[in-house]
Design a protein around this motif. Structure first.
Motif, PDB file in Angstrom:
ATOM      1  N   GLU A 157      11.415 -78.695 -11.910  1.00 15.39           N
ATOM      2  CA  GLU A 157      12.600 -79.433 -11.476  1.00 15.39           C
ATOM      3  C   GLU A 157      13.311 -80.071 -12.680  1.00 15.39           C
ATOM      4  O   GLU A 157      14.533 -79.977 -12.820  1.00 15.39           O
ATOM      5  CB  GLU A 157      12.132 -80.524 -10.507  1.00 15.39           C
ATOM      6  CG  GLU A 157      13.111 -80.842  -9.403  1.00 15.39           C
ATOM      7  CD  GLU A 157      12.545 -81.920  -8.479  1.00 15.39           C
ATOM      8  OE1 GLU A 157      11.386 -81.757  -8.002  1.00 15.39           O
ATOM      9  OE2 GLU A 157      13.253 -82.926  -8.252  1.00 15.39           O
ATOM     10  N   LYS A 158      12.525 -80.696 -13.562  1.00 14.62           N
ATOM     11  CA  LYS A 158      13.132 -81.330 -14.737  1.00 14.62           C
ATOM     12  C   LYS A 158      13.778 -80.298 -15.657  1.00 14.62           C
ATOM     13  O   LYS A 158      14.873 -80.503 -16.172  1.00 14.62           O
ATOM     14  CB  LYS A 158      12.066 -82.105 -15.534  1.00 14.62           C
ATOM     15  CG  LYS A 158      11.735 -83.453 -14.944  1.00 14.62           C
ATOM     16  CD  LYS A 158      10.519 -84.071 -15.629  1.00 14.62           C
ATOM     17  CE  LYS A 158      10.002 -85.238 -14.834  1.00 14.62           C
ATOM     18  NZ  LYS A 158       8.551 -85.432 -14.968  1.00 14.62           N
ATOM     19  N   ASP A 186     -11.407 -78.626 -20.148  1.00  8.79           N
ATOM     20  CA  ASP A 186     -10.162 -79.202 -19.624  1.00  8.79           C
ATOM     21  C   ASP A 186      -9.395 -80.080 -20.619  1.00  8.79           C
ATOM     22  O   ASP A 186      -8.660 -80.993 -20.217  1.00  8.79           O
ATOM     23  CB  ASP A 186     -10.421 -79.990 -18.343  1.00  8.79           C
ATOM     24  CG  ASP A 186      -9.928 -79.210 -17.127  1.00  8.79           C
ATOM     25  OD1 ASP A 186      -9.330 -78.146 -17.329  1.00  8.79           O
ATOM     26  OD2 ASP A 186     -10.162 -79.670 -15.998  1.00  8.79           O
ATOM     27  N   HIS A 207       7.163 -80.529 -10.475  1.00 10.01           N
ATOM     28  CA  HIS A 207       7.942 -81.562 -11.159  1.00 10.01           C
ATOM     29  C   HIS A 207       8.560 -81.025 -12.437  1.00 10.01           C
ATOM     30  O   HIS A 207       9.721 -81.289 -12.746  1.00 10.01           O
ATOM     31  CB  HIS A 207       7.043 -82.744 -11.542  1.00 10.01           C
ATOM     32  CG  HIS A 207       6.569 -83.545 -10.371  1.00 10.01           C
ATOM     33  ND1 HIS A 207       5.642 -84.543 -10.496  1.00 10.01           N
ATOM     34  CD2 HIS A 207       6.890 -83.500  -9.049  1.00 10.01           C
ATOM     35  CE1 HIS A 207       5.411 -85.081  -9.314  1.00 10.01           C
ATOM     36  NE2 HIS A 207       6.152 -84.455  -8.412  1.00 10.01           N
ATOM     37  N   SER A 258       1.627 -82.251 -15.682  1.00  6.68           N
ATOM     38  CA  SER A 258       0.498 -82.156 -14.761  1.00  6.68           C
ATOM     39  C   SER A 258       0.885 -81.543 -13.415  1.00  6.68           C
ATOM     40  O   SER A 258       0.026 -81.227 -12.612  1.00  6.68           O
ATOM     41  CB  SER A 258      -0.105 -83.549 -14.559  1.00  6.68           C
ATOM     42  OG  SER A 258       0.869 -84.435 -14.057  1.00  6.68           O
ATOM     43  N   ARG A 259       2.180 -81.377 -13.145  1.00  8.30           N
ATOM     44  CA  ARG A 259       2.607 -80.791 -11.871  1.00  8.30           C
ATOM     45  C   ARG A 259       3.680 -79.746 -12.101  1.00  8.30           C
ATOM     46  O   ARG A 259       4.789 -80.073 -12.557  1.00  8.30           O
ATOM     47  CB  ARG A 259       3.200 -81.869 -10.973  1.00  8.30           C
ATOM     48  CG  ARG A 259       2.186 -82.831 -10.489  1.00  8.30           C
ATOM     49  CD  ARG A 259       2.278 -82.930  -8.987  1.00  8.30           C
ATOM     50  NE  ARG A 259       1.346 -83.932  -8.533  1.00  8.30           N
ATOM     51  CZ  ARG A 259       1.362 -84.463  -7.325  1.00  8.30           C
ATOM     52  NH1 ARG A 259       2.273 -84.071  -6.443  1.00  8.30           N
ATOM     53  NH2 ARG A 259       0.470 -85.352  -6.991  1.00  8.30           N
ATOM     54  N   PRO A 296      -5.706 -84.131 -22.755  1.00  8.51           N
ATOM     55  CA  PRO A 296      -6.080 -83.340 -21.587  1.00  8.51           C
ATOM     56  C   PRO A 296      -5.240 -82.063 -21.523  1.00  8.51           C
ATOM     57  O   PRO A 296      -4.081 -82.062 -21.935  1.00  8.51           O
ATOM     58  CB  PRO A 296      -5.739 -84.244 -20.398  1.00  8.51           C
ATOM     59  CG  PRO A 296      -5.235 -85.510 -20.932  1.00  8.51           C
ATOM     60  CD  PRO A 296      -5.098 -85.422 -22.406  1.00  8.51           C
ATOM     61  N   LYS A 297      -5.854 -81.034 -21.001  1.00 10.48           N
ATOM     62  CA  LYS A 297      -5.163 -79.753 -20.897  1.00 10.48           C
ATOM     63  C   LYS A 297      -4.030 -79.884 -19.872  1.00 10.48           C
ATOM     64  O   LYS A 297      -4.270 -80.301 -18.736  1.00 10.48           O
ATOM     65  CB  LYS A 297      -6.181 -78.715 -20.416  1.00 10.48           C
ATOM     66  CG  LYS A 297      -5.721 -77.297 -20.422  1.00 10.48           C
ATOM     67  CD  LYS A 297      -6.898 -76.399 -20.054  1.00 10.48           C
ATOM     68  CE  LYS A 297      -6.474 -74.991 -19.791  1.00 10.48           C
ATOM     69  NZ  LYS A 297      -7.668 -74.171 -19.429  1.00 10.48           N
ATOM     70  N   PRO A 298      -2.822 -79.522 -20.261  1.00 10.04           N
ATOM     71  CA  PRO A 298      -1.735 -79.613 -19.277  1.00 10.04           C
ATOM     72  C   PRO A 298      -1.945 -78.604 -18.145  1.00 10.04           C
ATOM     73  O   PRO A 298      -2.422 -77.492 -18.386  1.00 10.04           O
ATOM     74  CB  PRO A 298      -0.489 -79.266 -20.081  1.00 10.04           C
ATOM     75  CG  PRO A 298      -0.948 -78.726 -21.371  1.00 10.04           C
ATOM     76  CD  PRO A 298      -2.395 -79.009 -21.549  1.00 10.04           C
ATOM     77  N   ARG A 299      -1.600 -79.024 -16.954  1.00  5.96           N
ATOM     78  CA  ARG A 299      -1.796 -78.103 -15.807  1.00  5.96           C
ATOM     79  C   ARG A 299      -0.610 -77.183 -15.605  1.00  5.96           C
ATOM     80  O   ARG A 299      -0.700 -76.198 -14.894  1.00  5.96           O
ATOM     81  CB  ARG A 299      -2.036 -78.921 -14.554  1.00  5.96           C
ATOM     82  CG  ARG A 299      -3.330 -79.673 -14.685  1.00  5.96           C
ATOM     83  CD  ARG A 299      -3.673 -80.386 -13.429  1.00  5.96           C
ATOM     84  NE  ARG A 299      -4.838 -81.210 -13.702  1.00  5.96           N
ATOM     85  CZ  ARG A 299      -5.312 -82.106 -12.866  1.00  5.96           C
ATOM     86  NH1 ARG A 299      -4.741 -82.279 -11.694  1.00  5.96           N
ATOM     87  NH2 ARG A 299      -6.367 -82.814 -13.183  1.00  5.96           N
ATOM     88  N   ARG A 312       9.384 -85.571 -26.203  1.00  4.50           N
ATOM     89  CA  ARG A 312       8.519 -85.135 -25.103  1.00  4.50           C
ATOM     90  C   ARG A 312       8.209 -83.657 -25.122  1.00  4.50           C
ATOM     91  O   ARG A 312       7.210 -83.232 -24.611  1.00  4.50           O
ATOM     92  CB  ARG A 312       9.214 -85.455 -23.766  1.00  4.50           C
ATOM     93  CG  ARG A 312       9.148 -86.912 -23.491  1.00  4.50           C
ATOM     94  CD  ARG A 312       9.223 -87.219 -22.036  1.00  4.50           C
ATOM     95  NE  ARG A 312       9.685 -88.590 -21.930  1.00  4.50           N
ATOM     96  CZ  ARG A 312      10.882 -88.941 -21.516  1.00  4.50           C
ATOM     97  NH1 ARG A 312      11.732 -88.032 -21.114  1.00  4.50           N
ATOM     98  NH2 ARG A 312      11.226 -90.196 -21.474  1.00  4.50           N
ATOM     99  N   VAL A 346     -14.955 -87.533 -21.085  1.00  6.58           N
ATOM    100  CA  VAL A 346     -14.000 -88.496 -20.521  1.00  6.58           C
ATOM    101  C   VAL A 346     -12.896 -88.812 -21.534  1.00  6.58           C
ATOM    102  O   VAL A 346     -11.714 -88.708 -21.247  1.00  6.58           O
ATOM    103  CB  VAL A 346     -14.701 -89.807 -20.077  1.00  6.58           C
ATOM    104  CG1 VAL A 346     -13.673 -90.836 -19.628  1.00  6.58           C
ATOM    105  CG2 VAL A 346     -15.687 -89.515 -18.953  1.00  6.58           C
TER     106      VAL A 346
END
Lengths: 495, 495
Positions: free
Chosen positions: A326-327, A207, A323, A319-320, A296-299, A8, A184
């Motif tokens: 925290e991980k 993006d 989150h 994407s968050r 997709p571009k990571p946020r 990951r 898309v």
């Protein structure tokens, strides 16, 4: 828990702290050309100072020391290709008007690799803009039995991107147009000469990101990336180009245009021909356009730089931001609790992220300041990744200044660098074939991501059995029966 | 926001609600063999009832109606291969003692495809256990000019896995051993005959999952998956087998063992030969072992089943249930707010997840109850994915009972099914070549994930240009000069 991180997160740097302190100051440009030149008699890739470097040619007496000609340093014989004539030049001028380069000054940069280890003596460089022009050039060269060296950004590490003798240089520099981008699906279709960094910028504005990233991104061409099956910094997360490249347009040795430039995720109509050209280093065809899947571009991006006996650089993307933080925090707690890591720092803002990555990206350059560098790029089972470094330190003793191992932990890819004040045949003899034999003994690969090019072609058999080599040679003979495409590269010369 | 979901989440089902109500009750077994048999004169894949089905052979008079022999239904000529003799059987008995099957009852299941659309008349099936045995078999068949049909789980959709005439069936059923599994990298090495579901169970016990999942998982072999470049339900998330397969061991037509069974993430030593065999449907070599990268097992799985004009099945997987639920909720809020979705349900517990997936996995079976089914498996640009369904409804009018489109939204893969009470030549004429021409007009693929096999080999040229077809034929001639491997499949017969 750690095993779960592997697929990951890109885990991209590790290095024995004793090998080279990170505080060492190196210039800003991570892509500056090394000013040192290779030593003589170092046929397998050592880079360093040498008293025997030949200075000054007719066209470059005022500049950096000239690199010794490949044909003078290596035991290689020119194959019986034709020699470019005035008539040929006139024909090329008709195919690519105003884009036939014969000026020696201009040719020099394309005759020498960026590591300044090999040098050809091509007298002509062609700059096609379209696939049709490439097709006309190759049809002509095929008929005339003229050898051709396809060239992208000339950023290769193994001498695959420059001529060995007087091969015609076929540059993709002017084939730099985006053909389409699908907002898309993230599917990008572009000409082979697009520079990776420019493509990155292009898709990031929409993006998405490119599925690959390399230190050489400011110069390398996407066609060259595909031709060499470039790995790089996003490999662990987004996988191999064999999975992310969806289609290719390729011109074969005889000028035939092979259009497999689909923009489809799935296509099981017959053999997947494009795969043949991914990693074939321009020896089976010239890639003229690429269709590639962009994620997709990571946020949110986090970079952690950790210390234990090794330095470890970890990048997470998601994407968050909340989150991910925290991980990452709970991972860090875990590894600190277990004593796996002793110290470290985190970065989320762009500036600090770049700063931490620069520590990784500047290693090559830093090493070149250490004297003569013997470079190896190998794949090993991950649990054996560092053993060769320790082993070599013991084996080489004071012969080596430093034995440095860094690379891509999650990919099992070790960049092994051995430095010394100057080139020495005895050090080379202590390294080779030992390094290759050691790697073969672990069922490793003697070229993980750099390819074979000119400098590594003769060590192929350490990682591939005779039946594989034979099939490769049959494929070469099928696709390029006259052998005009990037000769002297990738495959060992036939006995 | 929606575009960002595409590469992260498998979005795997969509279907026009008018086409077929989901309440339709079908038996539990999603993998039951359809009991209906194909109609005559439907050479391109229609499956359904027919008054002309020939019942009863000498060996199966008490069972399901016998499937018509391929050689009787299709205009195909046997090539001049040798015929298996008593001496050949004795030789096979020496190579695979006790594993030479000649009993007609036992042979029947391997002569007929699972859709019951094609049927060969092979007289012998061999069950090697080792690569060496496969090598001996092929060397013998090559010398004797005997044709060979490699067979895995016989779950293909295009008639690629059964003989067309009397080819020797080479089954991988007894090559079902795991060779190694690496608990850190997730790299699995196993023999080709391992059943996908068993491998899934094996790696899940070790906290990993297989990178592919199919409805046929209970029967299909990993070797067959690789040979057909199977797509399936995890394709969107984990990508193509061209990226996840790390190594292959293949026996070539003449018995040569090509060992490219590395367990390395990166290996750029020469051409990536294994890629040639991924998706070549057993026509270039017999895959005997596979090295494949397994992703870590997700700790949280959510499935959403949404309704708008389409039913949409979405599966998310991640490492923290709380995070994933939060992301999914905000996605659902978003699509509900914008009126993109009108209703839906969520599932996190295993039982409900399985129930929702069954809605998708049982479609094939449900369709087979609708009468005669004309099946197409095509790739299209995602924005045109459903247009062909609407177009066909208008074109076919009452000729068709239902025109059903479902598939893999994120992959652009449409499974198009047209049903009618019984086979009709005029309906077939209205469908073909129209469907292929329509697909070609969109630069789509006439076979997204099912391959070409026997039934689709003649439509290859709708998706590939002549130069590609020519190169495929050259590769076939290079690797299998006598054409003994899975003849009559994948490539159109030469003019």
């Amino acid at each position: 828990m750690v095993p779960h991180l592997v697929p990951r997160w890109p885990v991209c740097l590790f290095r024995w702290r004793a090998a080279c302190t990170l505080g060492a100051c190196v210039p800003q440009s991570a892509w500056a050309r090394a000013s040192r030149t290779p030593g003589p008699g170092s046929p397998r890739g050592a880079v360093g100072t040498s008293p025997l470097v030949r200075r000054g040619g007719s066209s470059s007496s005022s500049r950096a020391p000239e690199v010794m000609l490949t044909r003078e340093r290596y035991p290689v014989q020119r194959l019986p290709f034709s020699v470019v004539s005035e008539e040929d030049l006139a024909a090329f001028e008709r195919i690519t008007p105003g884009r036939v380069v014969t000026d020696p000054e201009e040719l020099e940069a394309s005759n020498v690799d960026w590591l300044r280890t090999v040098r050809g003596c091509s007298k002509v460089l062609l700059k096609p803009q379209t696939t049709e022009e490439v097709s006309h050039i190759l049809r002509y060269c095929h008929e005339r039995n003229l050898a051709v060296n396809p060239q992208g950004g000339n950023t290769g590490m193994v001498g695959g991107s420059v001529p060995v003798f007087d091969e015609i240089i076929l540059s993709t520099a002017l084939m730099n147009q985006v053909i389409s981008f699908h907002g898309v699906s993230g599917i990008l279709v572009c000409q082979a000469g697009c520079i990776l960094e420019e493509l990155s910028r292009y898709v990031e504005e929409r993006d998405f990101i490119m599925p690959l990233d390399l230190g050489a991104k400011g110069s390398c061409h996407i066609g060259g990336n595909v031709a060499t099956n470039a790995g790089g910094l996003r490999f662990l997360r987004y996988g191999s180009l064999h999975g992310t490249v969806l289609g290719l347009e390729v011109v074969l040795a005889d000028g035939t245009v092979l259009n497999c430039l689909t923009s489809l995720r799935k296509d099981n109509t017959g053999y997947d021909l494009k795969q043949l050209f991914i990693g074939s280093e321009g020896t089976l065809g010239v890639i003229t356009a690429v269709s590639i899947l962009c994620p997709p571009k990571p946020r949110a991006v986090n970079v952690a730089f950790l210390e234990s006996p090794f330095y470890v650089l970890i990048e997470t993307s998601g994407s968050r931001a909340g989150h991910d933080a925290e991980k990452l925090s709970s991972f860090l707690e875990h590894v600190l609790d277990f004593g796996l890591v002793t110290d470290g720092t985190l970065a989320t803002d762009q500036r600090r992220v770049k700063m931490l990555w620069a520590l990784r990206e500047r290693i090559t350059e830093a090493l070149s300041r250490d004297g003569c560098v013997y470079k190896y790029d190998i794949s090993l089972p991950v649990e054996r990744l560092y053993d060769l470094v320790s082993d070599l330190r013991a084996r080489l003793g004071p012969q080596a200044k430093h034995v440095v191992g860094y690379g891509h932990l999650g990919d099992g890819n070790l960049h092994l660098n051995v430095t010394a004040e100057a080139f020495s045949a005895s050090l080379l003899g202590a390294l080779e074939p030992y390094v290759y034999e050691w790697t073969a003994g672990q069922q490793g690969s003697v070229s993980a991501e750099h390819g074979l090019g000119f400098k590594k072609k003769d060590v192929l058999s350490y990682s591939k059995p005779p039946a594989a080599l034979q099939l490769m040679q049959q494929l070469k003979a099928l696709l390029d029966p006259k052998g005009i495409l990037n000769p002297y590269k990738t495959l060992p010369a036939r006995a």
